[in-house]
Design an enzyme around this catalytic site. Structure first.
Site, PDB file in Angstrom:
ATOM      1  N   SER A   1      64.070  99.326  74.195  1.00  0.00           N
ATOM      2  CA  SER A   1      65.072  99.601  75.233  1.00  0.00           C
ATOM      3  C   SER A   1      65.104  98.396  76.171  1.00  0.00           C
ATOM      4  O   SER A   1      64.301  97.466  76.005  1.00  0.00           O
ATOM      5  CB  SER A   1      64.728 100.884  75.971  1.00  0.00           C
ATOM      6  OG  SER A   1      63.436 100.787  76.492  1.00  0.00           O
ATOM      7  N   ILE A   2      65.995  98.396  77.114  1.00  0.00           N
ATOM      8  CA  ILE A   2      66.085  97.249  78.027  1.00  0.00           C
ATOM      9  C   ILE A   2      65.898  97.724  79.458  1.00  0.00           C
ATOM     10  O   ILE A   2      66.349  98.794  79.842  1.00  0.00           O
ATOM     11  CB  ILE A   2      67.456  96.520  77.986  1.00  0.00           C
ATOM     12  CG1 ILE A   2      68.155  96.714  76.636  1.00  0.00           C
ATOM     13  CG2 ILE A   2      67.284  95.055  78.262  1.00  0.00           C
ATOM     14  CD1 ILE A   2      69.499  96.001  76.595  1.00  0.00           C
TER      15      ILE A   2
ATOM     16  N   LYS B   1      77.423  95.942  77.538  1.00  0.00           N
ATOM     17  CA  LYS B   1      76.519  97.038  77.183  1.00  0.00           C
ATOM     18  C   LYS B   1      77.388  98.213  76.742  1.00  0.00           C
ATOM     19  O   LYS B   1      78.003  98.896  77.557  1.00  0.00           O
ATOM     20  CB  LYS B   1      75.625  97.428  78.350  1.00  0.00           C
ATOM     21  CG  LYS B   1      74.552  98.429  77.921  1.00  0.00           C
ATOM     22  CD  LYS B   1      73.480  98.602  78.966  1.00  0.00           C
ATOM     23  CE  LYS B   1      72.299  99.402  78.436  1.00  0.00           C
ATOM     24  NZ  LYS B   1      72.668 100.725  77.935  1.00  0.00           N
TER      25      LYS B   1
ATOM     26  N   GLU C   1      75.642  98.969  68.056  1.00  0.00           N
ATOM     27  CA  GLU C   1      76.039 100.218  68.707  1.00  0.00           C
ATOM     28  C   GLU C   1      77.237 100.834  67.984  1.00  0.00           C
ATOM     29  O   GLU C   1      78.265 100.181  67.806  1.00  0.00           O
ATOM     30  CB  GLU C   1      76.425  99.916  70.164  1.00  0.00           C
ATOM     31  CG  GLU C   1      76.434 101.126  71.066  1.00  0.00           C
ATOM     32  CD  GLU C   1      75.066 101.390  71.718  1.00  0.00           C
ATOM     33  OE1 GLU C   1      74.063 100.764  71.299  1.00  0.00           O
ATOM     34  OE2 GLU C   1      75.025 102.231  72.636  1.00  0.00           O
TER      35      GLU C   1
ATOM     36  N   LYS D   1      70.749  88.046  78.167  1.00  0.00           N
ATOM     37  CA  LYS D   1      69.626  87.730  77.285  1.00  0.00           C
ATOM     38  C   LYS D   1      69.314  86.241  77.391  1.00  0.00           C
ATOM     39  O   LYS D   1      70.233  85.414  77.440  1.00  0.00           O
ATOM     40  CB  LYS D   1      69.982  88.072  75.820  1.00  0.00           C
ATOM     41  CG  LYS D   1      70.195  89.574  75.596  1.00  0.00           C
ATOM     42  CD  LYS D   1      70.782  89.889  74.229  1.00  0.00           C
ATOM     43  CE  LYS D   1      71.003  91.394  74.110  1.00  0.00           C
ATOM     44  NZ  LYS D   1      71.698  91.775  72.874  1.00  0.00           N
TER      45      LYS D   1
ATOM     46  N   LYS E   1      73.840  97.197  85.121  1.00  0.00           N
ATOM     47  CA  LYS E   1      74.782  98.308  84.968  1.00  0.00           C
ATOM     48  C   LYS E   1      75.884  98.295  86.026  1.00  0.00           C
ATOM     49  O   LYS E   1      75.730  97.722  87.099  1.00  0.00           O
ATOM     50  CB  LYS E   1      74.017  99.631  85.051  1.00  0.00           C
ATOM     51  CG  LYS E   1      73.125  99.874  83.847  1.00  0.00           C
ATOM     52  CD  LYS E   1      73.209 101.320  83.441  1.00  0.00           C
ATOM     53  CE  LYS E   1      72.191 101.647  82.366  1.00  0.00           C
ATOM     54  NZ  LYS E   1      72.232 103.061  82.020  1.00  0.00           N
TER      55      LYS E   1
ATOM     56  N   CYS F   1      99.162 132.354 102.431  1.00  0.00           N
ATOM     57  CA  CYS F   1     100.090 133.228 103.161  1.00  0.00           C
ATOM     58  C   CYS F   1     100.209 134.626 102.560  1.00  0.00           C
ATOM     59  O   CYS F   1     100.874 135.481 103.143  1.00  0.00           O
ATOM     60  CB  CYS F   1     101.469 132.579 103.244  1.00  0.00           C
ATOM     61  SG  CYS F   1     102.332 132.542 101.675  1.00  0.00           S
TER      62      CYS F   1
HETATM   63  S1  IVH Z   1      69.983  94.661  73.108  1.00  0.00           S
HETATM   64  C1  IVH Z   1      65.729  94.137  72.921  1.00  0.00           C
HETATM   65  N1  IVH Z   1      72.537  94.560  73.577  1.00  0.00           N
HETATM   66  O1  IVH Z   1      71.331  99.721  75.240  1.00  0.00           O
HETATM   67  C2  IVH Z   1      67.001  94.636  73.402  1.00  0.00           C
HETATM   68  N2  IVH Z   1      71.490  96.678  73.641  1.00  0.00           N
HETATM   69  O2  IVH Z   1      68.379 100.095  76.477  1.00  0.00           O
HETATM   70  C3  IVH Z   1      67.590  95.576  72.459  1.00  0.00           C
HETATM   71  N3  IVH Z   1      73.011  98.538  74.101  1.00  0.00           N
HETATM   72  O3  IVH Z   1      70.210 101.979  73.276  1.00  0.00           O
HETATM   73  C4  IVH Z   1      68.921  96.027  72.830  1.00  0.00           C
HETATM   74  N4  IVH Z   1      74.837  97.346  74.255  1.00  0.00           N
HETATM   75  O4  IVH Z   1      71.824 100.577  71.951  1.00  0.00           O
HETATM   76  C5  IVH Z   1      71.470  95.342  73.476  1.00  0.00           C
HETATM   77  N5  IVH Z   1      74.816  94.301  73.932  1.00  0.00           N
HETATM   78  C6  IVH Z   1      73.741  95.097  73.841  1.00  0.00           C
HETATM   79  C7  IVH Z   1      73.819  96.486  74.013  1.00  0.00           C
HETATM   80  C8  IVH Z   1      72.644  97.254  73.902  1.00  0.00           C
HETATM   81  C9  IVH Z   1      74.342  98.558  74.309  1.00  0.00           C
HETATM   82  C10 IVH Z   1      72.156  99.747  74.127  1.00  0.00           C
HETATM   83  C11 IVH Z   1      71.224  99.861  72.978  1.00  0.00           C
HETATM   84  C12 IVH Z   1      70.055 100.631  73.513  1.00  0.00           C
HETATM   85  C13 IVH Z   1      70.139 100.388  74.969  1.00  0.00           C
HETATM   86  C14 IVH Z   1      69.002  99.541  75.419  1.00  0.00           C
END
Ligand code: IVH
Length: 683
Positions: free
Chosen positions: A84-85, A123, A180, A297, A321, A418
């Protein structure tokens, strides 16, 4: 019979062409071929494969139909975990600057060192998926699960046309593509429109639509869902030399036929990231799909490796976000708001929830049908959406969260303001208060309309003033306007004595009107200026109009059942009749006339002027007799006058009638006209 080399070539050609169209279709805003043409190619390939099963390749687009329903999904272990990020939620630039500062610190960079190069992308708001290609062929699709173990959704993933079944170009022995699955907004809306028309269940939002579709045990269901896909990274790789940067990696995925969103950039340092964040924020609403932020990134894969991970999050990436556009909350109550036009609008009272950058506590539910369609019940957990500047909307209820204590909404049968009857026309979605002029919620609108130029024409009575008059309870109904004094007006804000007396003058002047204007001024639903004129001409007098039943009203040209029932309903409300009485008592007047020919009586369409004293009848009584026979009585003689009824001591009116050569009768003559046969009325 075995396929000829020609047929084998054709099958390969069709496979390539169909997949090329699939790619074109899912690339952002790329042109595509008409559906019918696509279907034709698809059917040709299907027929070939049916005739010659040996031509059915593992990457054939005809395999996108999926297989039999599953009992459950098999677990899949991700050898390279799906991470996750870390999320930055600051709405301002600081998200970008915080991230850059952290990266520089971790890399040991000082103020004198050059900026770090970053890749920024969107995202996407959907479902993370890992696609496993072995020797270029899609062999497995898996969900993220807990990051270590996901679910095998290969059958379903195959039905997604945006996902290539075979990679283009030189194929590595193994390549896991991460990305995605999502649903475009237009596809989501079209799907829901079709589902609605077919009486089937609709999707709550594109995100749920995407996630729910991929986790269907029956791939036939998934196949009907319009899903899209964007790649944003990789997992396990074998037999491929990685490019040096993330952006080059995405380019390489594009070269292999994978859809990568074009909304991405490479830039130096925090300022470039902040600029991207702002730019995307501006165009967020016009993107064809939902995003919930942008992702930054570190571009160099070598630097990414140096930075590594903390717990399940890489140090080299962050999600910045935007304020959430959707949130979950409680539907506490459904209240009724009465609009200026009398529409009763159900409004959702919500437990306060922060969404789209503001705290939302209520949202319009539009009308009864909308509530049924969304299956909302009082007490439900609901998803609230506020996208951009759009007013907050209750998207739908989360049915799984119901406890059984939720209540159905019932539209009230009376106006909550009324107490007048609330009426919903058979072919309308809106329920309306029939209180008209009496209903305080409708007063302002009604007053403005009453005073408007083409109605009673009260100059200087604008919205600001009407707001003040109604809010301070100085004026409730149009009749109150005629009771206004300079003193009452002078107490209002910004009202100089001069303008107050100008307004009083304008109100006074408006007393002399016409029946058509007056009827129009009443603001009866569906009665515009022309209908008001037709009604005035047809009935000639307000009393006749007020007492006409719908069948009588429909005799008026262009008055249909809807208009007729609006009029009848309006005059049936005692409050409306009372206001009209007060207006007449205040001195509002107009010239009344006879009902039109064919409506009633042998004097229909004839204009009379009464003058002098008649031997037995009062002037009012004579007038009533004339009107009852369909004639019109006016106060002055003109060329349009048909008869002058003259009594003793008749003055100037008699003289004028003589000059104009108008027929002059006495009381006996009038009685003769009233008694005369219809046959004698032809001249
Ligand atoms: S990179 C190591 N890039 O966000 C990083 N994730 O918390 C791996 N997501 O559920 C993810 N758009 O599906 C990355 N351009 C994007 C993204 C993305 C959406 C989602 C991903 C994951 C969540 C990460």
């Amino acid at each position: 019979m075995a396929a000829t080399p020609e047929q084998a070539r054709r099958a390969a050609q069709l496979r390539a062409e169909i997949e090329r169209h699939n790619r074109a279709y899912y690339e952002l805003d790329a042109p595509t071929i008409p559906d019918a043409e696509y279907d034709r190619l698809f059917r040709e390939l299907q027929a070939l494969e049916h005739e010659h099963p040996e031509l059915l390749a593992p990457d054939s687009p005809t395999r996108r139909v999926g297989g039999a329903p599953l009992a459950h999904f098999k677990p899949v272990r991700h050898l390279v975990p799906m991470l996750s990020i870390r999320t930055e939620t600051d709405t301002e630039d600081s998200g970008a600057f915080n991230f850059d500062a952290r990266v520089r610190r971790e890399l040991g960079l000082g103020d004198g060192d050059p900026p770090v190069e970053y890749a920024a992308e969107l995202k996407f708001d959907g479902l993370a998926i890992s696609l496993r290609y072995e020797n270029g062929i899609l062999v497995r699709g898996a969900t993220r699960g807990d990051g270590e173990t996901g679910e095998d959704v290969t059958q379903n993933v195959r039905t997604v046309r945006a996902i290539p079944l075979r990679l283009l170009g030189d194929a590595p022995a193994l390549l896991e593509v991460r990305g995605e699955i999502h649903m475009r907004r237009d596809d989501f809306e079209a799907f829901n429109a079709r589902a609605l028309a077919a009486g089937e269940k609709t999707l709550v939002n594109p995100r749920n639509g995407a996630a729910g579709s991929i986790r269907q045990l029956d791939p036939a269901v998934t196949r009907k869902r319009p899903l899209s896909f964007f790649a944003y990274g990789i997992g396990e790789v074998d037999g491929w030399t990685l490019p040096p940067t993330h952006s080059a990696l995405l380019d390489a995925l594009v070269d292999r036929g994978l859809p990568v969103c074009v909304e991405r950039m490479v830039g130096q340092g925090a300022a470039a990231l902040a600029a991207f964040h702002r730019k995307v924020a501006d165009k967020r609403m016009s993107l064809p799909f939902d995003i919930d932020g942008v992702v930054y990134k570190v571009n160099s894969l070598a630097l990414q490796a140096r930075l590594g991970f903390v717990s399940r999050e890489p140090r080299w990436a962050v999600a910045h976000k935007y304020p959430a556009q959707e949130a979950l909350t409680q539907l506490i109550e459904i209240e009724i708001q009465v609009g200026r036009t009398g529409a009763l609008t159900p409004v959702a009272r919500l437990a306060p929830v922060f969404v789209g950058g503001v705290t939302v506590t209520n949202a319009t539910l539009h009308n009864e049908d909308e509530i049924r369609r969304k299956d909302l019940r009082i007490g439900d957990s609901v998803i609230v959406r506020r996208a951009g500047d759009v007013i907050p909307e209750v998207v739908g209820a989360v049915a799984d969260r119901r406890t059984g204590s939720e209540r159905e909404f019932v539209m009230p049968s009376r106006c909550p303001v009324c107490g007048s009857h609330a009426v919903r026309a058979a072919d309308e979605a809106v329920t309306r208060c029939s209180g008209g002029l009496f209903c305080p919620a409708q007063r302002k609108q009604a007053l403005l309309h009453f005073a408007s130029r083409r109605a009673m024409d009260v100059e200087g009575l604008g919205d600001k003033l009407v707001d003040q008059l109604v809010d301070n309870a100085v004026v409730g109904t149009p009749a109150d306007l005629y009771k206004l004094g300079v003193l009452a007006l002078a107490t209002l804000e910004r009202m100089a004595e001069k303008s107050a007396s100008n307004l009083i003058g304008a109100i006074e002047a408006s007393k002399h009107s016409t029946l058509a204007r007056f009827v129009y001024a009443l603001g009866i639903r569906n009665v515009g200026e022309k209908t008001a004129r037709d009604l005035a001409r047809h009935f000639g007098s307000l009393d006749r109009l007020m007492s006409a039943d719908p069948a009588r009203l429909r005799q008026v040209p262009d008055v249909g059942p809807i208009v007729a029932s609006s009029i009848a309903q309006f005059f049936a409300e005692p409050h409306n009749r009372e206001v009209i009485e007060q207006l007449r008592a205040a001195g509002v007047q107009w010239e009344e006339g006879a009902a039109e020919a064919g409506v009633s009586g042998r004097l229909a369409g004839r204009r009379f002027v009464l003058t002098g004293t008649l031997p037995t009848l009062s002037r009012d009584a004579a007038g009533a007799l004339i009107e009852a026979a369909g004639g019109m009585v006016s106060g002055s003689v003109s060329k349009k006058t048909d008869y002058v009824v003259a009594g003793s001591e008749a003055g100037s009116k008699l003289e004028k009638a003589q000059q104009l050569g108008i027929r002059i009768v006495d009381e006996a003559g009038l009685m003769a006209l009233l008694d005369r046969d219809d046959s004698g009325e032809s001249s």
